[in-house]
Design a protein around this motif. Sequence first.
Motif, PDB file in Angstrom:
ATOM      1  N   LEU A   1       0.820  -1.155  -0.094  1.00  0.00           N
ATOM      2  CA  LEU A   1      -0.214   0.071  -0.252  1.00  0.00           C
ATOM      3  C   LEU A   1       0.777   1.269   0.076  1.00  0.00           C
ATOM      4  O   LEU A   1       0.389   2.322  -0.387  1.00  0.00           O
ATOM      5  N   CYS A   2       2.219   1.280   0.159  1.00  0.00           N
ATOM      6  CA  CYS A   2       3.060   2.293   0.066  1.00  0.00           C
ATOM      7  C   CYS A   2       3.682   2.546  -1.147  1.00  0.00           C
ATOM      8  O   CYS A   2       3.780   1.655  -1.921  1.00  0.00           O
ATOM      9  N   ARG A   3       3.793   3.852  -1.360  1.00  0.00           N
ATOM     10  CA  ARG A   3       4.088   4.081  -2.660  1.00  0.00           C
ATOM     11  C   ARG A   3       5.743   4.684  -2.678  1.00  0.00           C
ATOM     12  O   ARG A   3       6.561   4.126  -3.686  1.00  0.00           O
ATOM     13  N   TYR A   4       6.242   4.577  -1.450  1.00  0.00           N
ATOM     14  CA  TYR A   4       8.011   4.804  -1.573  1.00  0.00           C
ATOM     15  C   TYR A   4       8.390   3.727  -0.521  1.00  0.00           C
ATOM     16  O   TYR A   4       9.582   3.459  -0.787  1.00  0.00           O
ATOM     17  N   TYR A   5       8.017   3.642   0.239  1.00  0.00           N
ATOM     18  CA  TYR A   5       8.775   2.624   1.394  1.00  0.00           C
ATOM     19  C   TYR A   5       8.562   1.206   0.939  1.00  0.00           C
ATOM     20  O   TYR A   5       7.369   0.732   0.868  1.00  0.00           O
TER      21      TYR A   5
END
Length: 108
Positions: free
Chosen positions: A10-14
């Motif tokens: 669900l994270c875009r970066y992590y």
Amino acid sequence: MDDREKLMELCRYYKGEKENPYKEEQNKACLWSYERAWLLEFTKPQSRLLMSYLSQYTAVGLTCFSTDDNVPITLKALLFNRYARTQYSNYEAVESFKRFYNKYYLDM
């Protein structure tokens, strides 16, 4: 796939890195660290911190903001909290947060 991996999707970066890979890009570096903090806090049983952020987020009327973007509301609440701390008040932060979120979080 464990719960942590599902949340990471669900994270875009992590993506589970130990070191922030965005050190040269300030906005992305901050967003990476906020997602990491969200994931760590979300995996704690009964996170009071996230519940506090969620209360703040709903109190200013953001419950229905961008509900179809597949970003958990508790993550948006954390992002709002971090954004709003630089503003005069939480209520004043709402419209500029929406612009920030759409430009720097969804469109990056």
